[in-house]
Design an enzyme around this catalytic site. Structure first.
Site, PDB file in Angstrom:
ATOM      1  N   HIS A  28      -1.836  -3.542 -10.042  1.00  0.00           N
ATOM      2  CA  HIS A  28      -0.868  -3.625 -11.132  1.00  0.00           C
ATOM      3  C   HIS A  28       0.447  -4.105 -10.519  1.00  0.00           C
ATOM      4  O   HIS A  28       0.726  -3.808  -9.361  1.00  0.00           O
ATOM      5  CB  HIS A  28      -0.670  -2.243 -11.768  1.00  0.00           C
ATOM      6  CG  HIS A  28       0.379  -2.218 -12.854  1.00  0.00           C
ATOM      7  ND1 HIS A  28       0.139  -2.729 -14.110  1.00  0.00           N
ATOM      8  CD2 HIS A  28       1.659  -1.766 -12.852  1.00  0.00           C
ATOM      9  CE1 HIS A  28       1.236  -2.582 -14.844  1.00  0.00           C
ATOM     10  NE2 HIS A  28       2.174  -2.000 -14.108  1.00  0.00           N
ATOM     11  N   ASN A  69       1.631   4.829   0.787  1.00  0.00           N
ATOM     12  CA  ASN A  69       1.099   5.754   1.794  1.00  0.00           C
ATOM     13  C   ASN A  69       1.306   7.210   1.379  1.00  0.00           C
ATOM     14  O   ASN A  69       2.373   7.579   0.904  1.00  0.00           O
ATOM     15  CB  ASN A  69       1.797   5.520   3.138  1.00  0.00           C
ATOM     16  CG  ASN A  69       1.485   4.169   3.749  1.00  0.00           C
ATOM     17  OD1 ASN A  69       1.597   3.136   3.089  1.00  0.00           O
ATOM     18  ND2 ASN A  69       1.089   4.168   4.997  1.00  0.00           N
ATOM     19  N   PHE A  98     -10.043  -8.498  11.944  1.00  0.00           N
ATOM     20  CA  PHE A  98     -10.141  -9.884  11.492  1.00  0.00           C
ATOM     21  C   PHE A  98      -9.507 -10.822  12.508  1.00  0.00           C
ATOM     22  O   PHE A  98      -8.558 -10.467  13.187  1.00  0.00           O
ATOM     23  CB  PHE A  98      -9.490 -10.042  10.122  1.00  0.00           C
ATOM     24  CG  PHE A  98     -10.234  -9.298   9.043  1.00  0.00           C
ATOM     25  CD1 PHE A  98     -11.325  -9.879   8.414  1.00  0.00           C
ATOM     26  CD2 PHE A  98      -9.865  -8.005   8.690  1.00  0.00           C
ATOM     27  CE1 PHE A  98     -12.033  -9.188   7.430  1.00  0.00           C
ATOM     28  CE2 PHE A  98     -10.567  -7.314   7.711  1.00  0.00           C
ATOM     29  CZ  PHE A  98     -11.653  -7.912   7.087  1.00  0.00           C
ATOM     30  N   LYS A 132     -12.639  -3.122   9.412  1.00  0.00           N
ATOM     31  CA  LYS A 132     -13.026  -4.281  10.228  1.00  0.00           C
ATOM     32  C   LYS A 132     -11.806  -4.864  10.903  1.00  0.00           C
ATOM     33  O   LYS A 132     -10.691  -4.699  10.432  1.00  0.00           O
ATOM     34  CB  LYS A 132     -13.624  -5.379   9.326  1.00  0.00           C
ATOM     35  CG  LYS A 132     -15.116  -5.326   9.144  1.00  0.00           C
ATOM     36  CD  LYS A 132     -15.604  -6.561   8.399  1.00  0.00           C
ATOM     37  CE  LYS A 132     -15.781  -6.269   6.919  1.00  0.00           C
ATOM     38  NZ  LYS A 132     -16.174  -7.414   6.112  1.00  0.00           N
ATOM     39  N   THR A 168       0.853  -1.196   0.000  1.00  0.00           N
ATOM     40  CA  THR A 168       0.000   0.000   0.000  1.00  0.00           C
ATOM     41  C   THR A 168       0.882   1.237   0.000  1.00  0.00           C
ATOM     42  O   THR A 168       1.718   1.422   0.880  1.00  0.00           O
ATOM     43  CB  THR A 168      -0.915   0.041   1.235  1.00  0.00           C
ATOM     44  OG1 THR A 168      -0.116   0.057   2.425  1.00  0.00           O
ATOM     45  CG2 THR A 168      -1.867  -1.139   1.249  1.00  0.00           C
ATOM     46  N   GLU A 214      -3.941   4.844   2.342  1.00  0.00           N
ATOM     47  CA  GLU A 214      -3.041   3.892   1.687  1.00  0.00           C
ATOM     48  C   GLU A 214      -3.696   3.329   0.428  1.00  0.00           C
ATOM     49  O   GLU A 214      -4.823   2.862   0.471  1.00  0.00           O
ATOM     50  CB  GLU A 214      -2.723   2.734   2.638  1.00  0.00           C
ATOM     51  CG  GLU A 214      -2.197   3.205   3.983  1.00  0.00           C
ATOM     52  CD  GLU A 214      -1.743   2.055   4.867  1.00  0.00           C
ATOM     53  OE1 GLU A 214      -1.444   0.966   4.343  1.00  0.00           O
ATOM     54  OE2 GLU A 214      -1.687   2.259   6.095  1.00  0.00           O
ATOM     55  N   TYR A 221       8.686   4.963  -3.989  1.00  0.00           N
ATOM     56  CA  TYR A 221       8.758   5.947  -2.904  1.00  0.00           C
ATOM     57  C   TYR A 221       9.277   7.274  -3.468  1.00  0.00           C
ATOM     58  O   TYR A 221      10.178   7.288  -4.312  1.00  0.00           O
ATOM     59  CB  TYR A 221       9.720   5.477  -1.808  1.00  0.00           C
ATOM     60  CG  TYR A 221       9.211   4.315  -1.006  1.00  0.00           C
ATOM     61  CD1 TYR A 221       8.162   4.473  -0.101  1.00  0.00           C
ATOM     62  CD2 TYR A 221       9.788   3.045  -1.129  1.00  0.00           C
ATOM     63  CE1 TYR A 221       7.689   3.400   0.649  1.00  0.00           C
ATOM     64  CE2 TYR A 221       9.329   1.962  -0.381  1.00  0.00           C
ATOM     65  CZ  TYR A 221       8.277   2.155   0.503  1.00  0.00           C
ATOM     66  OH  TYR A 221       7.827   1.093   1.247  1.00  0.00           O
TER      67      TYR A 221
END
Ligand code: ADP
Ligand code: MG
Length: 156
Positions: free
Chosen positions: A85, A30, A110, A108, A28, A80, A92
């Site tokens: 792809h 950020n 988990f 949520k 992800t 994020e 970065y």
């Protein structure tokens, strides 16, 4: 959750806080705290989808999480973007441009890593389906992704 959509945003990709997203196969990208602060303060946390582009690159589908940032004791949000792809290299420091077009679900907790990963896989499938619908697809071609100002932001 839909009130602020579509939402356009552009900013530098910064180092996250090492939740190990990449190890899970779902890196992800950020946004900096500054970019996150520019989001509407009442935007709901949760999972969204839309379009994303790195630098002057192609526009790809993405899923995005707006969550509470553990680094700031959950008083600040984090944003994020997982781009759907496969990139050859990390990006970065590059400028990420996104448009958020839809909302999937709230945040949520988990019970297991497996449950988390399978929920994210479902989010990705849902995003892919939704983004093929005309109302979302049209934003892929938005001028936002082709503006010369991106060059300036990129220090060229
Ligand atoms: P961090 O905690 O630093 O955010 P992640 O494990 O979440 O680390 O990996 C995010 C980084 O991986 C991004 O900043 C980017 O440079 C790189 N990356 C490579 N492929 C992708 C992708 N498909 N989507 C998002 N980030 C990607
Ligand atoms: Mg990350």
């Amino acid at each position: 959750a839909m009130r602020h959509l579509p939402y356009f945003c552009r900013g530098e990709v910064v180092k996250g806080f090492g939740r190990g997203s990449k190890e899970l196969g779902i890196p992800t990208a950020n946004f900096s705290e500054q970019v996150v602060e520019s989001f509407p303060s009442d935007i709901s946390t949760g999972i969204y989808y839309g379009w994303a582009c790195v630098g002057n690159g192609d526009v790809h589908k993405m899923v995005l999480s707006i969550g509470w940032n553990p680094f700031y004791k959950n008083i600040k949000k984090s944003v994020e973007t997982h781009i759907i792809h496969t990139f050859k290299e990390d990006f970065y420091g590059e400028i990420l441009s996104i448009v958020i077009t839809g909302y999937i679900r709230p945040e949520k907790n988990f019970d297991s890593l497996e449950a988390l990963i399978s929920a994210i896989q479902e989010d990705i499938e849902e995003a892919k389906r939704q983004l093929d619908l005309p109302e979302h697809l049209k934003l892929k071609e938005d001028n936002f992704f082709h503006l010369p100002e991106r060059k300036m932001l990129n220090n060229h």
